[in-house]
Scaffold this motif. Structure first.
Motif, short mmCIF file in Angstrom:
data_model
loop_
_atom_site.label_atom_id
_atom_site.label_comp_id
_atom_site.label_asym_id
_atom_site.label_seq_id
_atom_site.Cartn_x
_atom_site.Cartn_y
_atom_site.Cartn_z
N SER A 291 0.83 -1.21 0.00
CA SER A 291 0.00 0.00 0.00
C SER A 291 0.86 1.26 0.00
O SER A 291 0.58 2.21 -0.73
N ILE A 292 1.94 1.27 0.82
CA ILE A 292 2.83 2.45 0.90
C ILE A 292 3.51 2.70 -0.43
O ILE A 292 3.61 3.82 -0.91
N GLU A 293 3.98 1.61 -1.06
CA GLU A 293 4.68 1.75 -2.33
C GLU A 293 3.73 2.28 -3.41
O GLU A 293 4.12 3.08 -4.27
N LYS A 294 2.48 1.85 -3.34
CA LYS A 294 1.49 2.29 -4.32
C LYS A 294 1.25 3.80 -4.20
O LYS A 294 1.10 4.51 -5.19
N GLN A 295 1.25 4.30 -2.95
CA GLN A 295 0.99 5.73 -2.70
C GLN A 295 2.23 6.58 -2.99
O GLN A 295 2.15 7.61 -3.65
N SER A 318 7.04 -12.32 3.23
CA SER A 318 5.79 -11.59 3.00
C SER A 318 5.98 -10.31 2.19
O SER A 318 5.01 -9.66 1.84
N ILE A 319 7.24 -9.94 1.94
CA ILE A 319 7.51 -8.69 1.20
C ILE A 319 7.06 -8.84 -0.25
O ILE A 319 7.35 -9.85 -0.89
N PRO A 320 6.31 -7.85 -0.79
CA PRO A 320 5.86 -7.93 -2.19
C PRO A 320 7.04 -8.14 -3.15
O PRO A 320 8.13 -7.60 -2.95
N LYS A 321 6.80 -8.95 -4.19
CA LYS A 321 7.88 -9.34 -5.11
C LYS A 321 8.44 -8.16 -5.90
O LYS A 321 9.59 -8.20 -6.35
N ASN A 322 7.63 -7.10 -6.09
CA ASN A 322 8.10 -5.99 -6.91
C ASN A 322 9.04 -5.05 -6.16
O ASN A 322 9.58 -4.12 -6.73
N ILE A 323 9.26 -5.29 -4.85
CA ILE A 323 10.21 -4.47 -4.09
C ILE A 323 11.61 -5.02 -4.35
O ILE A 323 11.95 -6.12 -3.91
#
Length: 920
Positions: A291-295, A318-323
């Motif tokens: 959510s933070i990355e999206k904002q 649990s970290i999103p793959k796109n990070i």
């Protein structure tokens, strides 16, 4: 957002201080890296970088001593202990290490806070003398030894510290004390060297002395990072230490106290989330980051601070793959590495001296991901060979010699894993090192795919080398149990460091790693009582009141340290997410931290408090349905031709899906090693024994004398069949011995029943034993042959009536072999499976013309032997027991065959799928 480090550098620049000539002293090395990064923001020209060091490095240089590991300190301390203790009162190294750890912590605290050693140790000894429980004038030997220990604490300390100083090594406290002693010389030798201490909070007495001395000699500046909200509130623990420094330090009577900021009062978005379980927190951190990355499109100024460092692996998963950009400050504990489970298993089997190993422990080691490939030699998998031999031969305990006999080409690796550990500690350690090298040689074949595994190996190789060095130098490890304790001690303190770009992307760190650093967005996990703060703990020989009297830190001061770190993270942050576990836990409780309650009561910032529940999909349980494809139809035809057995048909009645798995897919249950003789093994032994006894009697009438002769051979025949069926399993003790005796008793009781029948005047003639049947059934609706197959335990003639007998070692009651409605026999497994089985035998024997109707068929239950021969019976529609037919006639078999054929038609019907039954 400006950071504390940037503000310090800007202030120094404004004072026209030459940064290149400064020595920056910070609470941690990590903070120094960020300071170096910020330098380029305050200078627009090329300069020499200043000296940037942590407080530990500064004090170590000042003391001229080298820090050594806690494990090496234990070995060194044991030297002092053995020299000062009578041989008869000497603890083993393993016992010593348990209480010496606590004493070393106390030595450390006493030295860091510059407490006069003789004063505190004599005081402790006097306290113990006062409160010991012996009121007699003549003290017992136990009390004397107890008081002697306390009296020797000062001697232990003196001897131990002198030994360390002679080697120019020390623990943290000793290094601090030595640094204070060398301070005057340091000041004299560096009259113009300027020091900047920044970001400190709780200081021990040695640190306070060093900094104050440098301040008085105008060789230092200090920058504190504290907010007005905290320091102006005398009850707020976040400023407990800073208030003391500001009030008590002579320097601040005439000099400015830098700094008291007002960052905490600025607008912040604070959200508190109660989440069940640690895994729930880890998963929610992943959702927050997404959510933070999206904002914000970036996580450059975001930190995940783990209150409980055990959350590291769940959070990483649990970290999103796109990070992509990610920096982990915390080390990955060696004890969490897969290789540690291998050595855990090895130490487990070798801790206790034994000539044999439990089969599950052996299989556990052989199946390990790092060991299995070592047993693959010349295209043969010797690990599988050993495991299969264990299963096939029912081996519960194995010796090294037996393992080598099974897989002789893998003798070298078997020796490393299972031999010589108890011969000598040097050999045990050498085995571990050689094992690591063997694994490395295998992994070297494909280095690119095994880089991480090779890194694991290197760390463990270094660990065992350290153990070899310590044991060679000190020779205190006398047995594998002690070696295991020291190994665990070393393992707990070692970690595998992550490598990454420390200044880019998302930061994941522990609470202590966050010192001096500032982030715009902060996620803090595990904010529970017992974690943040850690709560009361008193691993110390020094009582609470003695600590207070000597200004040693207690749990209150430790809580204040956590309070400062927690609130400092919040000072400059704009977006704050605080997570806590809502579920009660044995060790950490389920209570949210007092820090959260304090935030809510302060009323400075609005708090968004939510309880988060994981999204649980509603999964409606459905029964398995297998459609009959053309390929499956072919397999059914093959099965029908080969033959349906009574047990396979009753299996279908019980649950069609089990029939599909076992008869169509040919999936067999794995035969595990039977530590205790299983019921089916007992049944097989009894059946085979009776087969051996009665086969020679086929075609003859039984006699009392003949049966009595059989009884003499019960021991020999039962033992023979146990050896044949139970293989190398042990029947000489425990439950197995009882089951062995039960098998003999079953056979003996059965023979006694035969004798009783014969003495009553009954004539019994044996017609067949273990009679094989294989007959074709005419089913006009099917265009392929259908065969019935099965083995009848016994066929005899009882007073002229032919009987078909099935043995059951379990308990069977008479009502289980009686039928009321024929249509129920192929639908109700629980009630009619036994009736179905014996009627199938009767029907097969009628088709093969082996018997003439009418006949009797039934069961002899060894657990219900007093009931005798349990005959099949057809009761009338009302289930009247008085009106039942125990003879199996042509009409009986016609009624049964009608139901049997309907069952086979259902099995073979392409339009009726195999549908799972709900077994209650």
């Amino acid at each position: 957002m400006t950071t504390f480090i940037f503000d310090v550098l800007k202030d120094l620049q404004n004072k026209h201080v030459n940064l290149s000539q400064l020595t920056f002293v910070l609470p941690s090395k990590r903070a120094g890296l960020f300071l170096k990064h910020q330098l380029k923001k305050v200078t627009n020209q090329t300069i020499f970088a200043p000296e940037i060091i942590s407080i530990e490095e500064f004090v170590e240089a000042l003391s001229q001593l080298k820090t050594v590991s806690n494990t090496e300190l234990l070995f060194e301390f044991y030297n002092s202990y053995t020299e000062l203790t009578k041989k008869e009162n000497l603890d083993s190294f393993e016992s010593f290490s348990k209480w010496a750890q606590i004493l070393l912590q106390d030595f450390n605290e006493i030295d860091r806070y510059l407490i006069p050693q003789d004063k505190i140790f004599n005081y402790l000894s006097a306290i113990q003398d006062l409160k010991h429980w012996s009121l007699e004038k003549e003290k017992t030997e136990f009390v004397k030894n107890y008081l002697s220990f306390w009296n020797k604490l000062y001697d232990y300390y003196n001897h131990f510290t002198k030994a360390l100083l002679n080697k120019n090594i020390g623990y943290q406290g000793l290094i601090y004390r030595q640094a204070v002693q060398n301070l005057k010389t340091y000041i004299d030798d560096n009259p113009k060297k300027q020091h900047v201490f920044l970001g400190f909070n709780a200081l021990n007495t040695a640190e306070e002395t060093i900094i104050q001395q440098l301040l008085e000699n105008k060789l230092a500046q200090t920058y504190w990072d504290i907010d007005a909200v905290f320091i102006n509130n005398p009850k707020h623990d976040a400023a407990l230490f800073t208030r003391q420094h500001k009030t008590n330090w002579k320097h601040f009577k005439n000099n400015t106290f830098n700094w008291i900021t007002t960052n905490y009062s600025k607008e912040k978005n604070i959200s508190v989330f109660g989440i069940p379980k640690n895994i729930g927190q880890a998963k929610y951190i992943g959702s927050l980051l997404k959510s933070i990355e999206k904002q914000n499109k970036s996580l450059q100024n975001t930190a995940v601070v783990l209150g409980d460092e055990n959350l590291l692996i769940p959070v990483l998963n649990s970290i999103p793959k796109n990070i992509e950009a990610l920096n982990i400050t915390m080390g990955f504990p060696l004890k969490s590495i897969p290789l540690s489970s291998l050595f855990e298993a090895l130490f487990y089997i070798h801790k206790n001296t034994s000539v044999s190993f439990y089969y599950k422990d052996v299989i556990n080691i052989l199946s390990h991901q790092f060991i299995r490939p070592l047993f693959f030699i010349d295209h043969v998998d010797y690990a599988s060979q050993i495991i299969e031999t264990i299963d096939a031969n029912n081996i519960v305990y194995l010796t090294t010699a037996r393992l080598k006999q099974i897989a002789n080409k893998s003798n070298d690796i078997i020796d490393l894993l299972f031999s010589n550990w108890n011969t000598s500690i040097d050999l045990a350690l050498n085995n571990c090192s050689q094992l690591i090298l063997s694994i490395k040689n295998y992994l070297d074949n494909d280095k690119d795919s095994n880089l991480l595994s090779l890194e694991y190996l290197f760390r463990f190789y270094a660990l065992f080398n350290e153990l070899i060095k310590l044991n060679t130098e000190y020779n205190h490890i006398k047995d594998v149990s002690t070696l295991y304790s020291i190994y665990k001690e070393l393992l707990s303190s070692e970690s595998l460091d992550f490598q990454g770009e420390p200044l880019q992307g998302l930061q994941i760190m522990g609470m202590l790693e966050s010192r001096v650093l500032d982030f715009e967005t902060v996620i803090i996990s595990s904010v529970n009582e017992g974690v943040l703060p850690s709560g009361k703990s008193n691993n110390s020989f020094i009582p609470f009141d003695v600590k207070i009297e000597n200004n040693l830190p207690t749990y209150k001061e430790k809580d204040a340290v956590y309070t400062y770190h927690f609130y400092r993270l919040l000072q400059r942050a704009k977006n704050i997410y605080i997570l806590y576990n809502t579920e009660a836990d044995i060790l950490t409780g389920g209570e949210k931290s007092r820090f959260i309650t304090q935030l809510e009561l302060e009323g400075i910032h609005p708090i968004n408090h939510q309880i988060i529940s994981p999204q649980i999909p509603v999964i409606t349980p459905t029964l398995n349905v297998i459609e009959k494809t053309p390929d499956l139809q072919l397999k059914l035809k093959e099965l029908a031709k080969k033959g349906f057995s009574p047990s396979s048909l009753t299996n279908y009645i019980r649950n069609p899906i089990d029939f599909y798995y076992q008869k169509i897919l040919k999936i067999k249950e794995h035969n595990d090693v039977e530590e205790t003789v299983a019921a089916n093994t007992l049944g097989t032994v009894v059946h085979n024994t009776l087969e051996d006894f009665y086969k020679p009697l086929i075609g003859t009438f039984l006699s009392v004398e003949g049966i009595k002769k059989l009884k003499k051979d019960i021991d020999k025949i039962v033992t023979h069949h146990f050896t044949d069926v139970y293989k190398e399993g042990d029947i000489t003790k425990g439950k197995n011995l009882i089951i062995y005796e039960i098998a003999k008793r079953y056979v003996s009781n059965f023979l006694d029943l035969e004798i009783k029948e014969l003495k009553a005047g009954n004539q019994i003639k044996i017609l067949a034993i273990e009679l094989e049947n294989n007959v074709q059934v005419d089913i006009p609706e099917l265009d392929f042959p259908v065969t019935l197959t099965g083995k009848v335990d016994r066929v005899d003639e009882y007073n002229g009536i032919t009987r078909i007998i099935d043995y059951k070692t379990g308990r069977v009651e008479l009502n289980k072999v009686e039928v009321v409605n024929w249509e129920d026999i192929t639908t109700d497994y629980t009630k009619y499976s036994k009736s179905f089985q014996i009627l199938t035998y009767a029907y097969m024997m009628q088709l093969s013309k082996d018997v003439k109707l009418p006949i009797e068929a039934g069961i002899i239950s060894f657990k219900n032997l007093s009931a005798g021969f349990l005959k099949f019976a057809k009761k009338d529609k009302a289930g009247n027991y008085a009106k039942k037919d125990i003879l199996i006639t042509k009409e009986t078999l016609e009624n049964f065959s009608s139901e049997l054929k309907q069952l086979i038609l259902e099995i073979c019907n392409i339009n009726i799928p195999f549908t799972e039954k709900e077994i209650k």
